[in-house]
Scaffold this active site. Structure first.
Site, PDB file in Angstrom:
ATOM      1  N   GLU A 169       0.789  -1.240   0.000  1.00 37.41           N
ATOM      2  CA  GLU A 169       0.000   0.000   0.000  1.00 37.41           C
ATOM      3  C   GLU A 169       0.820   1.289   0.000  1.00 37.41           C
ATOM      4  O   GLU A 169       0.794   2.058   0.974  1.00 37.41           O
ATOM      5  CB  GLU A 169      -0.939   0.010   1.210  1.00 37.41           C
ATOM      6  N   GLU A 352      -5.694  -8.326   0.697  1.00 33.48           N
ATOM      7  CA  GLU A 352      -6.270  -8.016   2.018  1.00 33.48           C
ATOM      8  C   GLU A 352      -7.731  -7.654   1.861  1.00 33.48           C
ATOM      9  O   GLU A 352      -8.100  -6.916   0.942  1.00 33.48           O
ATOM     10  CB  GLU A 352      -5.600  -6.787   2.678  1.00 33.48           C
TER      11      GLU A 352
HETATM   12  C1  FCB Z   1      -4.498  -1.970   5.635  1.00 38.51           C
HETATM   13  C2  FCB Z   1      -3.090  -2.284   6.079  1.00 38.51           C
HETATM   14  C3  FCB Z   1      -3.006  -3.314   7.160  1.00 38.51           C
HETATM   15  C4  FCB Z   1      -4.111  -3.164   8.188  1.00 38.51           C
HETATM   16  C5  FCB Z   1      -5.448  -3.054   7.509  1.00 38.51           C
HETATM   17  C6  FCB Z   1      -6.616  -2.954   8.475  1.00 38.51           C
HETATM   18  O1  FCB Z   1      -4.550  -0.712   5.047  1.00 38.51           O
HETATM   19  O2  FCB Z   1      -2.322  -2.739   4.993  1.00 38.51           O
HETATM   20  O3  FCB Z   1      -1.740  -3.239   7.759  1.00 38.51           O
HETATM   21  O4  FCB Z   1      -3.846  -2.116   9.012  1.00 38.51           O
HETATM   22  O5  FCB Z   1      -5.445  -1.930   6.668  1.00 38.51           O
END
Ligand code: FCB
Length: 437
Positions: A169, A352
């Site tokens: 990210e 994620e």
């Molecule tokens: C994302 C991050 C991860 C975590 C989630 C909830 O943006 O990559 O580390 O904090 O959010």
């Protein structure tokens, strides 16, 4: 309440869970680890909820065998973890700390023994403090240092780690870390933070080269994405949404996939940026999308140095973290990505997706995941080639400036005793992986 009914996924669809080093490892002063920007940020008054820090976190550094046991129990095909740069190179450049590398060596061996594919993120925000002191991501040299570090971890682990993600990210580091100061290193540069996006993109490209050279088989991204919604249908709001999407989505996806930046970003990028585009545009084996929520914006109010005003997405259920639950946003974004990049887009992995809810009987998380999987399945029906889905996260952990308050885990962590207790969602996800839903 009835069980959520799920569409079926292809047999070889990859199920996984994700974590990151600073959020779970703890042991910040052990094994020769150097300092990171998050150690510093957590020690700075009023930056992190209630003075929390990753000092102990889930103590995964010592308890990884138990955590690998949980992963085995869960039955995931893959585990995405990150490597702490300051464990491997305490000063961020030069001398390698063998003890740090050995920790990941042991973790990878344990995963392989358990039949779980390790997916390594090379950097998940824990920049060595010494690198930050030399300018961090504002300094172009950081991209070169990062590629050297990637080569070191690749040389040690690529014989057993097939899948690599250089940078997690970059948008969040640019916007939250350097733009508005909510995350480490806590700078407030607004649009002047944009060079940090370019330097991270370059670092990604150089690391792809370095990792390939040492035998990495699968290399991708884990970029934070979501649809940007205009507050109204008015032209000014729609234009603001386009500008916001340039900043939040395309500033990272376009150079990597198409070797170009959105036009609106050119004026903020460092001089000579175009020369770096071929390196940034290195071919990838997958494109990783981290999805949490959509963003709503409107035309910038007078005096706003940003090209949009941030709004509130309303009318949806909320997580305990204050995020709206919008499963269809995942489908919307994947279609936008596919329409924008067409054949340039390699197969997608959802690297994620998850939510913070309290309690061990976490029905709300089960519904969240089930609904996002339904949206994902729809996107696949509409032609997006998606190969895997990783839940954020295996464990409750240190949620950056919100400390330990939000609980994102499939496994509950008691921060007093560090005892792990699988939640209802853990059992449900295990059944899903076994094809029982
Ligand atoms: C994302 C991050 C991860 C975590 C989630 C909830 O943006 O990559 O580390 O904090 O959010």
């Amino acid at each position: 309440m009835s069980e959520p009914v799920l569409p079926s996924f292809p047999e070889d669809f990859l199920w996984g869970v994700s974590t990151s080093a600073y959020q779970v490892e703890g042991a910040v002063s052990e094994g020769g680890r150097g300092r990171s920007v998050w150690d510093t940020f957590c020690e700075t008054p009023d930056r992190v909820f209630s003075g929390h820090s990753g000092k102990i976190a889930c103590d995964h550094y010592h308890r990884y065998p138990e955590d690998v046991g949980l992963l085995r129990d869960l039955g995931v095909g893959a585990y995405r973890f990150s490597i702490a740069w300051p464990r491997v190179q305490p000063e961020g450049t030069g001398a390698v700390n063998p003890e740090g590398l050995d920790f990941y060596d042991r973790l990878v061996d344990a995963l392989c023994e358990a039949g779980i594919t390790p997916v390594a993120t090379v950097y998940h925000w824990d920049t060595p403090q010494a690198v930050e002191d030399a300018g961090g991501w504002l300094n172009r040299d950081t991209a070169k240092h990062f590629a050297e570090y990637a080569a070191i971890v690749g040389a040690k682990l690529a014989d057993r780690v097939p899948t690599w993600i250089p940078i997690n990210e970059p948008m969040v580091t640019t916007v939250y870390g350097y733009g508005i100061g909510e995350y480490a290193p806590g700078q407030f540069l607004l649009m002047d933070a944009i060079p940090t996006a370019h330097h991270q993109n370059l670092a990604h490209g150089l690391a792809v080269q370095a990792l390939r050279a040492v035998g990495a088989k699968q290399i991708g991204t884990a970029n934070n994405h979501g649809p940007i919604w205009p507050a109204t249908d008015k032209l000014a709001d729609r234009q603001a949404a386009d500008r916001a999407s340039d900043l939040l989505n395309w500033l990272y996806a376009d150079p990597v996939l198409a070797g170009a930046y959105p036009e609106s970003m050119h004026r903020y990028l460092p001089a000579g940026f175009a020369d770096d585009l071929p390196a940034i545009n290195a071919p990838l084996d997958f494109y990783g999308v981290n999805y949490y929520e959509p963003t709503q914006v409107s035309a910038p109010s007078e005096g706003n140095p940003l090209p949009f005003d941030l709004g509130q997405v309303e009318g949806y259920p909320m997580t305990t973290n204050g995020s709206p639950v919008v499963p269809d946003g995942l489908r919307q974004f994947l279609l936008q990505l596919r329409d924008r990049h067409g054949d340039r887009l390699p197969p997608v992995q959802i690297t994620e997706n998850g939510c913070s809810f309290d309690g061990i009987e976490d029905r709300a998380r089960i519904e969240f995941i089930a609904e996002h999987l339904r949206a994902l399945r729809l996107a696949m029906h509409e032609g997006v080639d998606v190969r895997g889905y990783f839940v954020w996260s295996l464990l409750d952990n240190f949620e950056w400036s919100k400390g330990y308050q939000p609980r994102f885990g499939l496994v509950h962590v008691d921060y007093e005793t560090l005892r792990r207790t699988p939640k209802a969602s853990f059992t449900w996800f295990r059944e899903l992986i076994r094809g029982e839903h």
